[in-house]
Design an enzyme around this catalytic site. Structure first.
Site, PDB file in Angstrom:
ATOM      1  N   HIS A  56       0.827  -1.209   0.000  1.00  0.00           N
ATOM      2  CA  HIS A  56       0.000   0.000   0.000  1.00  0.00           C
ATOM      3  C   HIS A  56       0.858   1.254   0.000  1.00  0.00           C
ATOM      4  O   HIS A  56       0.389   2.334   0.366  1.00  0.00           O
ATOM      5  CB  HIS A  56      -0.907   0.017   1.231  1.00  0.00           C
ATOM      6  CG  HIS A  56      -1.747  -1.197   1.382  1.00  0.00           C
ATOM      7  ND1 HIS A  56      -2.690  -1.546   0.445  1.00  0.00           N
ATOM      8  CD2 HIS A  56      -1.787  -2.154   2.337  1.00  0.00           C
ATOM      9  CE1 HIS A  56      -3.276  -2.673   0.830  1.00  0.00           C
ATOM     10  NE2 HIS A  56      -2.746  -3.065   1.972  1.00  0.00           N
ATOM     11  N   HIS A 218      -7.372  -4.447  -1.148  1.00  0.00           N
ATOM     12  CA  HIS A 218      -6.744  -5.722  -1.491  1.00  0.00           C
ATOM     13  C   HIS A 218      -7.556  -6.411  -2.580  1.00  0.00           C
ATOM     14  O   HIS A 218      -7.464  -7.613  -2.780  1.00  0.00           O
ATOM     15  CB  HIS A 218      -6.670  -6.652  -0.284  1.00  0.00           C
ATOM     16  CG  HIS A 218      -6.192  -5.976   0.962  1.00  0.00           C
ATOM     17  ND1 HIS A 218      -7.034  -5.397   1.862  1.00  0.00           N
ATOM     18  CD2 HIS A 218      -4.938  -5.785   1.428  1.00  0.00           C
ATOM     19  CE1 HIS A 218      -6.306  -4.875   2.861  1.00  0.00           C
ATOM     20  NE2 HIS A 218      -5.047  -5.099   2.613  1.00  0.00           N
TER      21      HIS A 218
END
Lengths: 331, 331
Positions: A56, A218
């Protein structure tokens, strides 16, 4: 597209080394742990620790620095950090003033941060947790583990970090972080998938002209999969989803973040910013602070998310306070 | 992957509006021109103007702000700005101290900045040009228009901008910018292509496991097309290409930039940073300043570039001077 890496197994470990190498004056790695911490830890200050899976970036290591996080605890790509790592970070950083953990609402993260909290508390360390669940694409009462935490967590980092830097108590830091959580909403969409470094296949598939609204960071399922719309129509959907969930009266003051998921260009993020900001301004909402860029990515996924933080004078001042975090510098 | 936009024809125009909307305290648009300028132009200061085609965001609008550029003149995607736009920017911004144009070495840019310089000079405005040609993938003596300007231009923006902010004369600003140009080298590679918003096909094609070394920021041909290597082997090729062209004695001090071309993740950029920095440190070269991120992109192209700027005390101080440019904040 192949990835720039040596071995999928060492990618997160190498990245942590790299971040510390690139920012040697502000960051340190704790032993050989998966922990990026501030180089110099002020005495007597409440510590702010966050973290989560890798993939991320710049979250979460890029938000470590004076005025923001004291440490980021990292897991493998899209994997929660272990209890041991979180516990180590708490033990290493606490200097008596206590530790505030900022946790995104995912089952694995919740479980591991909980267990680390228990272990540390048993040793007499004061630990508080703040759970971030800003993604409006899931209903809170659904038969799930609740709403996910996505890009809104960065505003929570910033606000808690600024408050702690002022010398606030653990209770005060926790309260302001919770206020930020209650005041922040986000929703994202994907225009293309991503691939985990160790995998040979993408996480999910989208047709060339498809997008998925409400997707998680995700690649978790969204609200709808639909034909790709114009920037204007996407903005309308995103703003409606957020405002249906958030009371913003006229003249309300907000911070607005347009966050890129990875592959989407900054040009497109600015175009989306324009459409979103016009919709908000049409409703007499005042945008006090704007952030356009990659803050909470999902590897090289295409798409973006919109985050709105409702401000009051206190939150505004904390958001504006100086920060030396590499990916969130505020002068 | 479809793009987030309304119409390909209005994309740059909308982006300029969006940038000014997002940064209302620091930026303004000049009339309805393709020019992003500093909100407040100090009197008596040399103006620094740069620009070029769009599609390289945050270049060039993100570098406008106190301590860096006074204005960025933008063309359509991958297209030079027009003579008229450049001339308008010069006329609008000059306040008697003169204008320093920072131009990347592309035929179209050179031609149009030249003609605008002539027009402005004929009106008595003092204009100097500094040409940036940092890409070592082309030989200077090749039968081309010379080396291209790529990510190294950002260091030139920063150094010239900081010097001008100190109240230096046009001649002094030009000299330091030229010193920066002489001290900077870059090379890039692509791992996947990009697509211009108005086009239906990608700019070029690369196989899934291929990379092209030495490619330009518009997908211009590189040195070789080869099988994708490890981060380490790519770093070796890039560092060798730069050091073959640049004398860096032991203990030399440098700034190092790892620039993402668009779709490549920050995780990968950090991995590449680690490999490059280790190769340089092995040669006793001192990395004083590091930059890892997207600074000069090529839409959503995959890949990265490495830029090395050789420092002396003066360049180091100017690189470290405060900057309020949205995409290059220095505290």
């Amino acid at each position: 597209m192949e990835k720039i890496m040596n071995h999928p197994e060492t990618i997160v470990n190498d990245m942590i080394d790299a971040m510390v190498l690139a920012h040697p004056n502000s960051l340190r790695r704790i032993d050989n742990q998966m922990i990026i911490a501030r180089k110099e830890q002020p005495k007597g200050k409440v510590c702010i620790i966050s973290g989560g899976g890798s993939g991320h970036e710049p979250a979460h290591g890029g938000y470590v620095g004076k005025g923001m996080l004291d440490a980021a605890v990292l897991g493998e790509v899209f994997t929660s950090p272990t209890v041991e790592q979180i516990y180590t970070a708490i033990k290493e950083l606490d200097n008596g003033a206590g530790v505030c953990l900022i946790v995104k609402n995912y089952t694995g993260d919740r479980l591991n941060f909980d267990m680390a909290t228990e272990l540390a508390t048993a040793e007499g360390i004061k630990v508080e947790q703040v759970i971030v669940n800003d993604d409006v694409s899931l209903d809170d009462d659904e038969d799930t583990s609740g709403r996910r935490g996505i890009a809104g967590v960065i505003f929570v980092h910033k606000i808690a970090g600024a408050k702690a830097e002022q010398g606030a108590s653990l209770q005060e830091v926790k309260e302001i972080a919770q206020k930020a959580v209650q005041s922040v909403r986000s929703i994202g969409f994907a225009t293309s998938s991503c691939r985990i470094p160790a995998a040979t296949e993408p996480n999910f598939t989208l047709e060339e002209n498809e997008m998925e609204l409400g997707i998680g960071i995700h690649g978790e399922r969204g609200i709808t999969r639909q034909k790709m719309g114009s920037a204007k129509s996407i903005a309308q959907q995103l703003v409606k989803a957020i405002l249906d969930d958030m009371l913003l009266e006229k003249e309300a003051e907000i911070a607005l973040m347009i966050n890129g998921m990875g592959a989407t260009t900054k040009m497109e993020l600015y175009l989306l910013y324009k459409e979103v900001s016009e919709l908000l301004t049409d409703r007499d909402i005042n945008i006090c602070q704007s952030f356009v860029g990659e803050y909470m990515t999902s590897l090289e996924m295409g798409g973006a998310s919109v985050t709105i933080l409702k401000l009051d004078e206190e939150l505004k001042a904390l958001l504006n306070a100086t920060s030396e975090a590499a990916s969130f510098i505020v002068r």
